[in-house]
Structure formats: C-alpha cells, structure tokens
Enzyme design. Structure first.
Site, PDB file in Angstrom:
ATOM      1  N   ASP A 345       0.865  -1.159   0.000  1.00 26.29           N
ATOM      2  CA  ASP A 345       0.000   0.000   0.000  1.00 26.29           C
ATOM      3  C   ASP A 345       0.919   1.231   0.000  1.00 26.29           C
ATOM      4  OD1 ASP A 345      -2.550   1.400   0.753  1.00 26.29           O
ATOM      5  OD2 ASP A 345      -1.379   1.807   2.540  1.00 26.29           O
ATOM      6  N   ASP A 540      -1.018  -0.414   6.158  1.00 27.91           N
ATOM      7  CA  ASP A 540      -1.058   0.226   7.472  1.00 27.91           C
ATOM      8  C   ASP A 540      -2.396   0.020   8.173  1.00 27.91           C
ATOM      9  OD1 ASP A 540      -2.580   1.812   5.887  1.00 27.91           O
ATOM     10  OD2 ASP A 540      -1.687   3.705   6.500  1.00 27.91           O
ATOM     11  N   ASP A 544      -6.975  -0.565   3.935  1.00 26.83           N
ATOM     12  CA  ASP A 544      -6.464  -1.741   3.236  1.00 26.83           C
ATOM     13  C   ASP A 544      -6.631  -3.013   4.065  1.00 26.83           C
ATOM     14  OD1 ASP A 544      -4.534  -1.338   5.120  1.00 26.83           O
ATOM     15  OD2 ASP A 544      -3.041  -0.600   3.709  1.00 26.83           O
TER      16      ASP A 544
HETATM   17  P1  ADP Z   1      -3.424   4.447  -0.405  1.00 25.84           P
HETATM   18  O1  ADP Z   1      -3.962   3.342  -1.237  1.00 25.84           O
HETATM   19  O2  ADP Z   1      -2.335   5.172  -1.096  1.00 25.84           O
HETATM   20  O3  ADP Z   1      -3.017   4.029   0.977  1.00 25.84           O
HETATM   21  P2  ADP Z   1      -6.080   5.385   0.342  1.00 25.84           P
HETATM   22  O4  ADP Z   1      -6.754   4.178  -0.205  1.00 25.84           O
HETATM   23  O5  ADP Z   1      -6.090   5.572   1.812  1.00 25.84           O
HETATM   24  O6  ADP Z   1      -4.594   5.537  -0.231  1.00 25.84           O
HETATM   25  O7  ADP Z   1      -6.741   6.668  -0.314  1.00 25.84           O
HETATM   26  C1  ADP Z   1      -6.725   6.824  -1.716  1.00 25.84           C
HETATM   27  C2  ADP Z   1      -7.035   8.209  -2.129  1.00 25.84           C
HETATM   28  O8  ADP Z   1      -8.353   8.570  -1.725  1.00 25.84           O
HETATM   29  C3  ADP Z   1      -6.133   9.243  -1.527  1.00 25.84           C
HETATM   30  O9  ADP Z   1      -4.977   9.422  -2.291  1.00 25.84           O
HETATM   31  C4  ADP Z   1      -7.022  10.476  -1.563  1.00 25.84           C
HETATM   32  O10 ADP Z   1      -6.949  11.085  -2.821  1.00 25.84           O
HETATM   33  C5  ADP Z   1      -8.405   9.921  -1.363  1.00 25.84           C
HETATM   34  N1  ADP Z   1      -8.823  10.008   0.054  1.00 25.84           N
HETATM   35  C6  ADP Z   1      -9.052   9.004   0.898  1.00 25.84           C
HETATM   36  N2  ADP Z   1      -9.441   9.462   2.098  1.00 25.84           N
HETATM   37  C7  ADP Z   1      -9.430  10.789   2.033  1.00 25.84           C
HETATM   38  C8  ADP Z   1      -9.713  11.853   2.952  1.00 25.84           C
HETATM   39  N3  ADP Z   1     -10.095  11.634   4.210  1.00 25.84           N
HETATM   40  N4  ADP Z   1      -9.601  13.118   2.501  1.00 25.84           N
HETATM   41  C9  ADP Z   1      -9.227  13.348   1.245  1.00 25.84           C
HETATM   42  N5  ADP Z   1      -8.930  12.411   0.349  1.00 25.84           N
HETATM   43  C10 ADP Z   1      -9.043  11.152   0.705  1.00 25.84           C
HETATM   44 MG    MG Z   2      -3.130   3.447   3.096  1.00 26.14          MG
END
Ligand code: ADP
Ligand code: MG
Length: 649
Positions: A345, A540, A544
């Site tokens: 992730d 983390d 995920d």
């Molecule tokens: P990753 O897969 O990189 O760990 P996440 O799945 O947590 O990222 O989130 C993916 C995307 O969704 C982020 O890059 C962001 O653009 C958007 N996102 C998720 N949660 C939020 C939030 N609370 N505020 C703003 N954007 C969010």
């Molecule tokens: Mg993440």
C-alpha cells in the site's frame, strides 16, 4: 496477563490431542507434594541408570547375571509402579478407542514381561519416562522466549486516589484512574500522559530500545519504562486489554494456528502407527522373537514427529515477538517462506504517512482560505493521514472551522459532509462529477507526483489542494533485500493518482496500479492467488484491512498506531521499520529450514531404527535408550531459532 490462557495442549507429543500425556502424567502424581515428586524422580533416575548399566554389563558378559536372582513379582511391581502414569494414559486412550504411540510401547513392554525380561521392561519404562521429561523440557524451552516476554508484564502500580498515593497490584487499577510513574519505573498501564516529561524505553513493545520522549498528551504503553523524569498517566487500558497484554495473548494463541506441515505430520502419524503394527506383526511371524518385535514397537514410537514442527515454530514466534514482530501462527511463517509476490500500500505504508499540504489552488475567484477552511471542516473527523494534513494547513493559517453535518467517508476516494449550508466533498478525482474536467492549472502539481485533493462545493469544483508525503528512508534497502530473498514481484497498489504512484514506484523499480478502491485491492490479491502465487500484502490497516485479510500473509506496519494495526493482520510490525519486512521473511525461511531438518532427521532415524529392529539387530534396551535421541536433536536444532538476531535496527 501472566496467568493467561497458555495453550499447553497444542504440542501433544506421543499422545493424541485429547490425551496430552504430559498434562495427564503431571495430574496423575499431583496428590504428592513437590518434594516427594522430586525425590521419586531422582530415585527413578538413579535406579533406572544403575539397572541399565547392570543389564548392559550382563549382556556383554561383564557381570554375573544379578538380575535373574531378583524374584520376578518384584520386577513386575517396579514396572507397574514406574510406568503407572503412562499406563493410565494408555488405558484412557484405549477406552476412547484410540491407539497412541504409548499404546504400542506398552505392548512391547508387556511382551518383554511375558518372556520374563523384567529388567528390560523396567529399562523401557525408564526411557519412556525420560523421553517424556525431555519432551517437556524441549517444549518449555521453545516457549522460553514467550515466557521472557510475559515476565516483562507489570506487577504493581502507584495510583492516586483522592489525593493520596497507593501502591496496588496492577489488576486493581481502573480505567480513568491516575497512575504515577517515577524515573526508572515501569509504566503499568496503557494511558495518556496528563503531566510530566520523560524518556521512555519501549523495547517491550517495539523491540527497539532507543528511548522516545513523552509529555502531556502522549500515549504510553504498559510494560515500557520511564527512564528520566516522572509521569502522571490517565489509564485508558489495563491488564490484558493493554497493547502489551494483547501481544502476549496473541503470541500464546499462535500455537493454535497450526502450519500445514504440522497437519501433514499429524496426518502422517495417523498412518504411521498402523504401519508400525504391521511391521511388528511381520517381525513376529517371521522371527518368532518377541523381543525383536518389542524393539520394533519401542523404537518406532518416538514422539519426535509430533515435536519437530511446533517446537521450531514456537521458538521463532517467541524470538520474533521480542524483536517487535508479532506473528500470529506457524501457518503464516510457512506462507511467508513460500511467498513470491509482495504487494504494498502507499499512503502510510511506503510513505511516512505524514503528508503536508504544499499548494492550495482556488478556482473561479473563491478565496484560498475558504477552500482550505471548508476542506478542513469536512476532514474534521476523518482518520486519514491526508485529513490530518488538511487540518494542519488550516490551523497554520488560523482559519476557523465549521462543524460538519452528515459526514460520510468513502474509503479510497474521499469524504463529504454538509458544511455551512453546502455539500462539500474532498477527495481524489472520483469524487468529481463525471463531466467535470480536471483543471489544467493543476497539471504541473500532478507531474511533481503530488497527491491531489479536489474540493467540490455543491458538485462544483471550487479548488484543489496538493499534498506531498515522503518515502520512508529505509524502503529502498528493504525492497532490495526482499527481492534478494526471492520475492521477485513487488507491486505498489494505491488509491492515489497515477503520477503520485509512479513517483514512488519508479525509483524503487517496482510496478504499480493507481486509482484503486479498497475492493480493487482485494480483487488484485485474489487474481495473483488464482495464478498460484503466494501473496504478502503490506499495509497500514487504514483502508487496506480487507486486502491484508485476503492476502496469504498480511503484514501491518504500525503507522496509524499499533493499537489499530495489532488486530489488522496476521503479522504486525510493532515499530515503523521496513527492514522488519525482510527480517520476517528471513525468520520464516530459517524456521522452515529447521522444521524440514527436524522432520527429515526424524524420518531417517525412525526408518533406520525400525529396519534394524525388524531384522533383529537392535536389542530392546538399545531401542528404548535411543528413543529420545531425536527429541534431543530437535531441541538443539530448534534452539538456534531462539538466538536468532537479525540486522533490523
Ligand atoms: P493508499 O492506497 O495510497 O493508501 P487510500 O486508499 O487511503 O490511499 O486513499 C486513496 C485516495 O483517496 C487518496 O490518495 C485520496 O486522494 C483519497 N482520500 C481518501 N481518504 C481521504 C480523505 N479523508 N480526505 C481526502 N482524500 C481522501
Ligand atoms: Mg493506506
């Protein structure tokens, strides 16, 4: 927590699971005092050893035949007395229509008695009991690392009640009470520092002895030590609920999550005993020699098949827990050793998870401050690292926040809420109405690999925030080490945009897939599994967790606080150190190596013993004496894992 549910029945040695011989033989003598038991054991040892020497001497013709002069009823009595715990188990198992290794040995023993070899029978009993002790010692030693850990559990706490300090057993502290910790003392509870500053050694939790600074508002963990400075702590979790308590429980429960190789070994044992019976029967039919037959039964029934796997697994899991790696079962070590795909992730996993807002772009003449203030208001109660970044940026500019209403979070996309009369959404491109084009003014930000957060008011794009996060410094080295360990395919899975993914993946020379929802991540894990790959997923635990659960082994890295991560995955890294990923792979391989050696040795040994005995080349007393040798080999071999130290600091 030190008297928690230690699962003593999983390593069941000679006996079938339902009749753990060690537990039962201990229970059988329990009416006697400890002292009497020790005296009896010592007497048994000396008596058995002397008799062994005498019988060997007679056999070699060194002594006259002393044992023949002893009246046989006396000999039979010694056999019955010495072997009573074993016989009791055999009877119990037989009543349940079960045949155990001890059953066969008992038959061998009776055969020896039947032909008047009472001295040999006593020696067989002696070595049966000795093997039991060795087995118990071996499993105890394997559990030692876990015990060392349990020994770190705090015992007493100093609580403040109505202005007075009382020292109480740690079990009596209530959640919400104020606990006082002086310099050099152990922190007895999980809690929040209300006043005072100290450096805290968190080795008990993280395996890392570098002290951390704590002060008012910091979360501290039970079982860690305050080095310099005193603290007042409000207890948030006590006893078994603390992070430390849960680690102990999970490590203890790890024994129950058996590895496939152990199940195979157990299944094998089920076929093995009948085969031994057949060989013994053939031996008797062909040679008419009851002693050779007895030797077959005795030599074949060493307990080492049952010990070979769990002892190694347990030693490894315990040693890993001390290094800050929580492994919840042997089956995960097995999968780790086999794994060939590593999926990671991004936010909070590959990056530090402390993004900061670098740019605020306002569209259509809206003031920048308004964009940020509305975004931060929506993010008020989101736990995402990006939310924290937005709140911080608003705070730095002194912007007033509104109370959000009807807050909704869409994992992997963003958040929305009603703020100051409008519906405000913050997130990635997927929150935009399908028709809305991405404004060209943000192209250069995207090209820099930044995470773009679109802010929409009543479905109209009003601005864009750009966030940057830094890669954890040790990631490149860790990924190289993972590849060197044979996990060739490493891939980044992220909900973030294409460019942000590429910015991280390219220097690491790994593949990536961007714009993924949590369910896309699960789908990708499943697709690899369908192709026959064994998949490790590192995350983390934020957004995920489902993919961590779907992978063959999920590894949670504790950014968002170990508190969350600890339940999220079968393997938990208790400190933010990517080097623990190759470390745990190495541990898994070493463990499986030791297991295979243990099983291989046992197989060869038993086969050789069986053949010699069936051919009449292995006298019964030697068969008995050699029976616990594989246990000792397993003990020595597996102990190497207790000492395992890896370069993970
Ligand atoms: P990753 O897969 O990189 O760990 P996440 O799945 O947590 O990222 O989130 C993916 C995307 O969704 C982020 O890059 C962001 O653009 C958007 N996102 C998720 N949660 C939020 C939030 N609370 N505020 C703003 N954007 C969010
Ligand atoms: Mg993440």
């Amino acid at each position: 927590m030190s008297d928690g549910p230690v699962n003593t029945q999983s390593i069941s040695g000679c006996c079938e699971e339902e009749t753990p011989c060690r537990a039962a033989s201990a229970a059988a003598v329990s009416p006697l005092s400890r002292f009497t038991r020790h005296v009896l054991t010592l007497f048994g040892l000396v008596f058995g050893a002397v008799l062994f020497i005498v019988v060997i001497g007679e056999w070699l013709g060194l002594f006259a035949a002393y044992t023949e002069r002893v009246p046989w009823p006396l000999g039979v009595a010694v056999v019955l007395l010495g072997g009573s715990p074993v016989f009791r188990n055999v009877v119990r198992a037989t009543l349940k229509r079960k045949i155990t290794a001890h059953t066969l040995m008992t038959i061998g023993l009776l055969a020896a008695l039947a032909v008047g070899e009472w001295a040999t029978a006593v020696i067989v009993v002696f070595f049966m009991r000795l093997a039991d002790y060795i087995e118990r010692f071996t499993t105890d030693r394997a559990r030692r690392a876990v015990k060392d850990l349990t020994a770190l559990a705090p015992q007493r706490a100093r609580v403040e009640r109505e202005g007075t300090e009382y020292e109480v057993p740690v079990g009596e502290v209530q959640v919400g009470e104020i606990v006082i910790v002086r310099p050099g003392e152990q922190i007895p509870v999980d809690g929040e520092v209300t006043s005072g500053h100290a450096t805290v050694d968190q080795a008990a939790i993280t395996g890392e002895s570098m002290p951390v600074e704590v002060g008012p508002g910091t979360h501290v963990f039970a079982a860690t030590f305050a080095r310099l400075g005193s603290l007042r702590i409000r207890a948030t979790r006590v006893g078994a609920d603390t992070t430390f308590g849960r680690v102990i429980t999970l490590v203890e429960e790890a024994e129950a999550h058996r590895a496939e190789v152990q199940r195979t070994a157990d299944r094998f044992s089920a076929y093995y005993l009948p085969v031994v019976v057949i060989i013994a029967a053939l031996t008797f039919l062909l040679s008419h020699n009851p002693l050779a037959t007895a030797a077959v039964l005795v030599v074949a029934c060493s307990c080492s098949f049952a010990l070979a796997t769990p002892v190694a697994m347990l030693a490894s899991i315990g040693a890993a827990a001390k290094r800050g790696v929580l492994i919840k079962g042997g089956k995960y070590l097995e999968a780790l050793a086999r794994a060939d795909v590593l999926l990671v992730d991004k936010t909070g996993t590959l990056t530090l998870g402390r993004p900061h807002i670098t740019d605020v772009v306002a569209l259509d003449g809206v003031p920048e401050g308004e964009v940020l203030a509305l975004a931060a208001s929506v993010e008020r109660y989101s736990e995402h690292p990006l939310a924290e970044a937005v709140r911080l940026a608003a705070q730095e500019r002194g912007l007033p926040l509104h109370e959000p209403q009807d807050f909704v979070a869409s994992p992997g996309q963003g958040v929305q809420a009603r703020v100051a009369g409008s519906l405000v959404a913050v997130g990635n491109q997927q929150i935009l109405p399908a028709t809305a084009p991405v404004p060209v003014v943000v192209n250069h930000l995207a090209r820099q690999g930044k995470t773009l957060l679109f802010v929409a008011r009543d479905h109209e794009l009003m601005g864009v925030l750009a966030a940057a996060d830094t890669m954890r410094p040790e990631v490149p080295v860790a990924i190289d080490a993972v590849r060197a360990l044979g996990v060739r395919h490493v891939e980044l899975l992220t909900g973030d945009n294409e460019r942000a993914a590429a910015a991280l993946a390219t220097p690491l020379e790994i593949r990536y897939q961007a714009n993924l929802l949590p369910e896309d991540k699960i789908r990708i894990v499943k697709a690899y599994q369908a192709q026959g790959h064994t998949v490790i997923m590192v995350g983390d635990g934020v957004n995920d967790a489902p993919a961590l659960a779907q992978a063959d082994v999920g590894i949670a890295i504790g950014t968002s606080g170990i508190d969350v991560a600890i339940e999220a995955a079968p393997v938990v890294l208790m400190r933010d150190d990517w080097l623990l990923v190759p470390d745990v792979l190495r541990t898994a391989r070493r463990t499986m190596g030791v297991v295979k050696l243990n099983l291989g040795f046992t197989a060869v040994y038993n086969l050789a013993g069986l053949s010699l005995a069936a051919l009449g080349f292995l006298p019964l007393i030697f068969a008995a004496a050699l029976q616990s040798l594989p246990d000792l080999v397993i003990l020595g071999n597996s102990s190497r894992l207790l000492r395992a130290r890896h370069a993970a600091t």
